[in-house]
Design a protein around this motif. Structure first.
Motif, PDB file in Angstrom:
ATOM      1  N   ALA A  14     -54.880   0.191 -45.930  1.00 27.49           N
ATOM      2  CA  ALA A  14     -56.255   0.718 -46.000  1.00 27.49           C
ATOM      3  C   ALA A  14     -56.577   1.190 -47.412  1.00 27.49           C
ATOM      4  CB  ALA A  14     -56.419   1.853 -44.989  1.00 27.49           C
ATOM      5  N   GLU A  15     -55.633   1.874 -48.038  1.00 26.48           N
ATOM      6  CA  GLU A  15     -55.833   2.351 -49.410  1.00 26.48           C
ATOM      7  C   GLU A  15     -56.014   1.182 -50.378  1.00 26.48           C
ATOM      8  OE1 GLU A  15     -53.305   4.542 -52.951  1.00 26.48           O
ATOM      9  OE2 GLU A  15     -52.797   5.040 -50.870  1.00 26.48           O
ATOM     10  N   VAL A  16     -55.234   0.123 -50.200  1.00 26.54           N
ATOM     11  CA  VAL A  16     -55.324  -1.038 -51.089  1.00 26.54           C
ATOM     12  C   VAL A  16     -56.723  -1.645 -51.032  1.00 26.54           C
ATOM     13  CG1 VAL A  16     -54.544  -3.430 -51.371  1.00 26.54           C
ATOM     14  CG2 VAL A  16     -52.875  -1.607 -51.076  1.00 26.54           C
ATOM     15  N   PHE A  17     -57.253  -1.827 -49.829  1.00 22.99           N
ATOM     16  CA  PHE A  17     -58.594  -2.403 -49.699  1.00 22.99           C
ATOM     17  C   PHE A  17     -59.647  -1.477 -50.294  1.00 22.99           C
ATOM     18  CE2 PHE A  17     -56.656  -5.057 -46.299  1.00 22.99           C
ATOM     19  CZ  PHE A  17     -57.110  -6.295 -46.731  1.00 22.99           C
TER      20      PHE A  17
ATOM     21  N   PRO B   1     -44.032   0.062 -50.572  1.00 22.33           N
ATOM     22  CA  PRO B   1     -45.341   0.657 -50.289  1.00 22.33           C
ATOM     23  C   PRO B   1     -46.478  -0.277 -50.721  1.00 22.33           C
ATOM     24  CG  PRO B   1     -44.388   1.677 -52.236  1.00 22.33           C
ATOM     25  CD  PRO B   1     -43.355   0.705 -51.720  1.00 22.33           C
ATOM     26  N   ALA B   2     -47.438  -0.478 -49.844  1.00 23.00           N
ATOM     27  CA  ALA B   2     -48.495  -1.468 -50.079  1.00 23.00           C
ATOM     28  C   ALA B   2     -49.296  -1.216 -51.349  1.00 23.00           C
ATOM     29  CB  ALA B   2     -49.415  -1.529 -48.856  1.00 23.00           C
ATOM     30  N   PRO B   3     -49.612   0.043 -51.725  1.00 26.25           N
ATOM     31  CA  PRO B   3     -50.377   0.230 -52.961  1.00 26.25           C
ATOM     32  C   PRO B   3     -49.609  -0.171 -54.226  1.00 26.25           C
ATOM     33  CG  PRO B   3     -50.589   2.158 -51.538  1.00 26.25           C
ATOM     34  CD  PRO B   3     -49.489   1.311 -50.968  1.00 26.25           C
TER      35      PRO B   3
ATOM     36  N   GLY C 248     -52.553   9.486 -40.232  1.00 28.42           N
ATOM     37  CA  GLY C 248     -52.969   8.403 -41.103  1.00 28.42           C
ATOM     38  C   GLY C 248     -53.787   8.905 -42.274  1.00 28.42           C
ATOM     39  N   ARG C 249     -54.711   9.836 -42.012  1.00 24.19           N
ATOM     40  CA  ARG C 249     -55.505  10.425 -43.090  1.00 24.19           C
ATOM     41  C   ARG C 249     -54.586  11.128 -44.091  1.00 24.19           C
ATOM     42  NH1 ARG C 249     -58.437  13.271 -40.202  1.00 24.19           N
ATOM     43  NH2 ARG C 249     -60.366  12.057 -40.203  1.00 24.19           N
ATOM     44  N   GLY C 250     -53.579  11.808 -43.569  1.00 29.09           N
ATOM     45  CA  GLY C 250     -52.627  12.503 -44.435  1.00 29.09           C
ATOM     46  C   GLY C 250     -51.875  11.544 -45.338  1.00 29.09           C
ATOM     47  N   HIS C 251     -51.486  10.386 -44.800  1.00 29.56           N
ATOM     48  CA  HIS C 251     -50.789   9.382 -45.616  1.00 29.56           C
ATOM     49  C   HIS C 251     -51.648   8.967 -46.812  1.00 29.56           C
ATOM     50  CE1 HIS C 251     -47.433   8.982 -42.952  1.00 29.56           C
ATOM     51  NE2 HIS C 251     -48.082   8.360 -41.984  1.00 29.56           N
ATOM     52  N   VAL C 252     -52.927   8.659 -46.555  1.00 31.23           N
ATOM     53  CA  VAL C 252     -53.805   8.191 -47.623  1.00 31.23           C
ATOM     54  C   VAL C 252     -54.075   9.309 -48.628  1.00 31.23           C
ATOM     55  CG1 VAL C 252     -56.058   7.213 -48.175  1.00 31.23           C
ATOM     56  CG2 VAL C 252     -54.882   6.494 -46.092  1.00 31.23           C
ATOM     57  N   GLU C 253     -54.313  10.500 -48.133  1.00 37.76           N
ATOM     58  CA  GLU C 253     -54.607  11.621 -49.038  1.00 37.76           C
ATOM     59  C   GLU C 253     -53.413  11.934 -49.944  1.00 37.76           C
ATOM     60  OE1 GLU C 253     -55.846  14.728 -46.430  1.00 37.76           O
ATOM     61  OE2 GLU C 253     -57.925  14.012 -46.302  1.00 37.76           O
ATOM     62  N   ARG C 254     -52.218  11.924 -49.378  1.00 45.23           N
ATOM     63  CA  ARG C 254     -51.037  12.220 -50.200  1.00 45.23           C
ATOM     64  C   ARG C 254     -50.772  11.109 -51.210  1.00 45.23           C
ATOM     65  NH1 ARG C 254     -49.360  14.263 -45.223  1.00 45.23           N
ATOM     66  NH2 ARG C 254     -48.362  12.292 -44.652  1.00 45.23           N
ATOM     67  N   SER C 255     -50.936   9.866 -50.784  1.00 38.61           N
ATOM     68  CA  SER C 255     -50.683   8.743 -51.687  1.00 38.61           C
ATOM     69  C   SER C 255     -51.653   8.757 -52.864  1.00 38.61           C
ATOM     70  CB  SER C 255     -50.807   7.419 -50.924  1.00 38.61           C
ATOM     71  OG  SER C 255     -50.689   6.317 -51.798  1.00 38.61           O
TER      72      SER C 255
ATOM     73  N   GLY D  65     -53.829   0.685 -36.872  1.00 37.87           N
ATOM     74  CA  GLY D  65     -52.489   1.222 -37.061  1.00 37.87           C
ATOM     75  C   GLY D  65     -52.389   1.850 -38.431  1.00 37.87           C
ATOM     76  N   LEU D  66     -52.312   3.183 -38.482  1.00 36.74           N
ATOM     77  CA  LEU D  66     -52.347   3.891 -39.763  1.00 36.74           C
ATOM     78  C   LEU D  66     -51.062   4.670 -40.003  1.00 36.74           C
ATOM     79  CD1 LEU D  66     -56.044   5.141 -39.649  1.00 36.74           C
ATOM     80  CD2 LEU D  66     -55.127   3.225 -40.969  1.00 36.74           C
ATOM     81  N   GLY D  67     -49.935   4.026 -39.695  1.00 44.36           N
ATOM     82  CA  GLY D  67     -48.657   4.578 -40.128  1.00 44.36           C
ATOM     83  C   GLY D  67     -48.544   4.417 -41.634  1.00 44.36           C
ATOM     84  N   THR D  68     -47.327   4.566 -42.148  1.00 42.39           N
ATOM     85  CA  THR D  68     -47.155   4.470 -43.594  1.00 42.39           C
ATOM     86  C   THR D  68     -47.676   3.141 -44.135  1.00 42.39           C
ATOM     87  OG1 THR D  68     -45.201   5.881 -43.450  1.00 42.39           O
ATOM     88  CG2 THR D  68     -45.473   4.606 -45.459  1.00 42.39           C
ATOM     89  N   MET D  69     -47.360   2.048 -43.466  1.00 46.69           N
ATOM     90  CA  MET D  69     -47.791   0.735 -43.946  1.00 46.69           C
ATOM     91  C   MET D  69     -49.290   0.542 -43.759  1.00 46.69           C
ATOM     92  SD  MET D  69     -47.270  -2.140 -45.350  1.00 46.69           S
ATOM     93  CE  MET D  69     -45.540  -2.543 -45.395  1.00 46.69           C
TER      94      MET D  69
END
Length: 482
Positions: free
Chosen positions: A19-22, A144-146, A42-49, A10-14
């Motif tokens: 995933a980024e935190v790990f 946000p998890a990060p 999901g890839r877009g969420h991580v890249e933008r963050s 599940g790669l929504g915002t949360m």
């Protein structure tokens, strides 16, 4: 066990944030989504963050590239065969989570820990559906998890010895503070936060105070980051409603039943910021400042806050025939009003902190006296919050039951005082945890305030927790720390 490779389903915002935190902590991550379109989001969420973090100087370009390089994305759950931990972050539907965990139980190696990021659903129900209930646990991140430092680690009655400690140690590796809690609906943060927010909606429905008054009282008076209605709009009224229903299903406590006002707004699609309208509208018209007409005042009883001197310094004068009479008091204010020759002039005054003045009008208080009291408080440098003459006024009526809930939570063995305090500070941004608040408010004051609330509302949950009552009876001023 050593956790080196982690799956995130599940790669929504949360989920993307998890995933980024790990990956930031140096672990290899396999992210799974249902289809290619969801995977791209999901890839877009991580890249933008990570791009935002780089723009702010929190990451170098090289560090960002390393983080992204540790994350592998796939649409096949079968790719999770060799991971050490899987954490799911799919929507909060119990049947969907149970089905997913049954599938993960089949796919993953026997020693893999399966974790759910649920914020309120029963972890035990998910664990019992697998063949490895002892290795299923809750690992609740905050959004946000990060950024958010808290992780609630949720154990069940069948969690294997050592698993909770392993996951808590892993959370520390991630730079998070882990709090260990039992498997009760809402865990710590939502179990304490959401009833408080729901209670605020009830006070609004009862006409105890206005939306703005309640938000001002809790933000400026108590020092919370946001008032309850601004926070509800941020969380999403539908999300709050769903969590309250989960709490009510477990406890059958009528305080946990979503307030009718909350239900109406959700039914109307007014969900807060996500819909553009909730308790607050999209564009609130600016408030026109009221013109003051007050000239004279009187203070009935001890002037415990020195307001008389502040008002005299501002040019107002005491009088035997004043525009308004202020009485520094808890309640009932009406008992003081009826002693006066003109009870319509009396307004109860309760100063909260150094910024807020709760002004309690009785059934006899005139609109002129109420307005004059508001004007005087502004001159004295305080934000006036008008309210009815009810037990606890606003701040105590909302704060004391929350503190009482925390005492009951601790007394049940559900979580430690330190973990409860850390959860509310880190998960909600509160200036202090509930036991820290109890320490500086004083146990007797909170106990007596709860007794007044119970006497008026006859709500069983407002009766002081037995542990609180016993400590006050024993002459203890604050909770003993072990």
């Amino acid at each position: 066990m050593a956790f080196e490779t982690v799956g995130v389903v599940g790669l929504g915002t949360m989920g993307a944030g998890i995933a980024e935190v790990f990956a930031r902590a140096g672990l290899r991550v396999i992210g799974v989504e249902a289809d290619a379109e969801a995977l791209a989001r999901g890839r877009g969420h991580v890249e933008r963050s990570t791009a935002r973090a780089a723009d702010r100087g929190k990451l170098t370009a090289g560090q960002r590239a390393e983080i992204l390089g540790r994350i592998t994305l796939t649409t096949s759950r079968e790719d999770l065969r060799e991971v050490d931990l899987v954490i799911e972050a799919i929507p909060e539907v119990l049947d969907h989570k149970v089905s997913l965990f049954q599938d993960l139980d089949r796919i993953c190696k026997p020693e893999t820990v399966l974790a759910t990021n649920t914020s309120s659903l029963p972890v035990t129900a998910v664990a019992a559906a697998t063949g490895r209930p002892g290795r299923v646990i809750g690992m609740h991140f905050f959004n946000p998890a990060p950024v958010m430092r808290l992780v609630e680690v949720v154990s069940t009655v069948v969690t294997a010895p050592g698993v909770t400690a392993e996951i808590s140690e892993l959370a520390g590796r991630l730079g998070k503070t882990a709090v260990s809690v039992g498997d009760r609906a809402g865990f710590v943060v939502n179990r304490l936060l959401l009833p408080y927010l729901n209670h605020a909606a009830v006070l609004l429905e009862l006409g105890i105070a206005t939306r703005d008054g309640i938000d001002d009282a809790m933000r400026l008076g108590v020092g919370l980051p946001m008032g309850p209605f601004a926070l509800l709009d941020l969380i999403g009224l539908d999300t709050a409603y769903e969590v309250m229903e989960v709490l009510f299903d477990e406890t059958r406590d009528r305080r946990h039943a979503p307030s009718p006002l909350l239900r109406e707004l959700v039914t109307a699609g007014l969900l807060g910021r996500k819909s553009g309208h909730g308790f607050y509208g999209p564009q609130e018209p600016p408030k026109e400042p009221e013109k003051s007409t007050v000239i004279t005042f009187a203070i009935d009883g001890p002037d415990v806050h020195g307001l008389g001197e502040r008002l005299r310094a501002a040019g107002f004068r005491p009088s035997d025939d004043p525009d308004t009479v202020l009485h520094c008091t808890d309640r009932p204010v009406i008992e003081h009003a009826v002693r006066l020759s003109d009870p319509a002039r009396l307004v109860g005054l309760h100063v909260v902190g150094d910024k807020v003045a709760e002004l309690a009008g009785t059934a006899l208080t005139s609109p002129r006296a109420a307005k004059a009291a508001r004007d005087l408080m502004r001159v004295a440098g305080l934000t006036p919050v008008s309210c009815k003459d009810r037990a606890g006024f606003v701040t105590d009526a909302l704060l004391f039951p929350y503190l009482n809930d925390a005492v009951r939570m601790y007394d049940s063995g559900y979580a430690s005082m330190a973990d409860i305090d850390a959860a509310m500070r880190l998960g909600c941004g509160y200036p202090a945890g509930p036991f820290e608040m109890l320490g500086y408010l004083g146990l007797a004051k909170v106990r007596d305030g709860l007794r007044a609330l119970y006497a008026e509302y006859r709500e069983p949950a407002f009766a002081p927790a037995p542990l609180l009552d016993q400590l006050v009876t024993a002459g203890v001023s604050e909770f003993p720390r072990s």
